[in-house]
Design a protein around this motif. Structure first.
Motif, short mmCIF file in Angstrom:
data_model
loop_
_atom_site.label_atom_id
_atom_site.label_comp_id
_atom_site.label_asym_id
_atom_site.label_seq_id
_atom_site.Cartn_x
_atom_site.Cartn_y
_atom_site.Cartn_z
N GLN A 111 0.84 -1.21 0.00
CA GLN A 111 0.00 0.00 0.00
C GLN A 111 0.87 1.26 0.00
O GLN A 111 1.68 1.47 0.89
N PRO A 112 0.69 2.09 -1.05
CA PRO A 112 1.44 3.36 -1.07
C PRO A 112 0.86 4.34 -0.05
O PRO A 112 -0.27 4.22 0.40
N ASN A 123 -10.87 12.68 -1.10
CA ASN A 123 -11.08 11.82 -2.28
C ASN A 123 -10.59 10.40 -2.03
O ASN A 123 -9.56 10.17 -1.40
N GLU A 124 -11.36 9.44 -2.56
CA GLU A 124 -10.97 8.03 -2.57
C GLU A 124 -10.88 7.60 -4.02
O GLU A 124 -11.44 8.23 -4.91
N GLY A 125 -10.20 6.49 -4.27
CA GLY A 125 -10.11 6.01 -5.65
C GLY A 125 -9.24 4.77 -5.78
O GLY A 125 -8.77 4.21 -4.79
N HIS A 185 -6.24 0.23 -4.11
CA HIS A 185 -7.40 1.03 -3.69
C HIS A 185 -6.96 2.02 -2.60
O HIS A 185 -6.23 1.66 -1.67
N PHE A 186 -7.40 3.24 -2.72
CA PHE A 186 -7.15 4.29 -1.71
C PHE A 186 -8.47 4.55 -0.98
O PHE A 186 -9.43 5.01 -1.59
N ARG A 187 -8.54 4.25 0.36
CA ARG A 187 -9.73 4.45 1.17
C ARG A 187 -9.37 5.29 2.39
O ARG A 187 -8.33 5.08 3.04
#
Length: 190
Positions: A111-112, A123-125, A185-187
């Motif tokens: 995970q970055p 923002n998520e994406g 995924h960025f949450r």
């Protein structure tokens, strides 16, 4: 005598057109006679006729030929048949090369870091990337397939090139370069 011996004699052959040669079997031999029944016969002396040689004055010999229309020869016996082809055992099927795909090393940090600008904006994406994984298991190239934003893509690219490690793909047990696709995924709540 010397003149006759030194002169050239010419052989004259007769010409027989459309000649057919056929072998005729010999008649059976007569039964032997008993010595008592056989009267003695007087043998006549044989007469030898003297023939004058043929003398020709031309320098080239005359040769006549005859066509051979049919010649009957003895049976040569059975003719050897062609050898039968040897059926080689069927070859084993060619084995397909054994391939394995690159697998992420579980010790890698996947995970970055969340980009601060995207985190402040709430923002998520997700980011989907195509990776070129070298035979040593390191990521050599990152190509963008889709991304929610440029900030998410840049963070994923940096993390992949620096920290992601793979067990390389193999071909018949040898490590080889390969491509794989991954999604990050960025949450905010994670």
């Amino acid at each position: 005598m010397t003149a006759l011996a030194l002169s050239r004699a010419e052989v004259i052959r007769e010409h027989f057109p459309n000649t057919t040669i056929t072998f005729i079997p010999n008649p059976p031999a007569p039964a032997p006679e008993t010595p008592a029944a056989k009267p003695e016969q007087k043998q006549q002396p044989s007469v030898i006729k003297q023939v004058a040689p043929i003398v020709q004055t031309k320098s080239e010999p005359v040769v006549t030929t005859r066509p051979l229309d049919e010649i009957v020869l003895a049976d040569p016996g059975p003719i050897a048949a062609e050898p039968k082809p040897v059926n080689d055992p069927p070859l084993p099927p060619v084995a397909e090369p054994v391939r394995t795909t690159a697998r992420i090393d579980p010790r890698s940090t996947l995970q970055p870091a969340y980009p601060p600008s995207e985190q402040r904006a709430g923002n998520e994406g997700s980011v989907t990337v195509r990776l070129l994984v070298g035979a040593d298991g390191r990521v050599k190239k990152v190509t963008r397939v889709s991304a929610a934003s440029d900030a998410f893509y840049r963070a994923t690219e940096r993390q992949a090139l620096t920290y992601w490690r793979f067990k390389p793909a193999t071909l018949d047990g040898r490590p080889v370069e390969s491509q794989t696709v991954m999604t990050v995924h960025f949450r905010l709540d994670a």
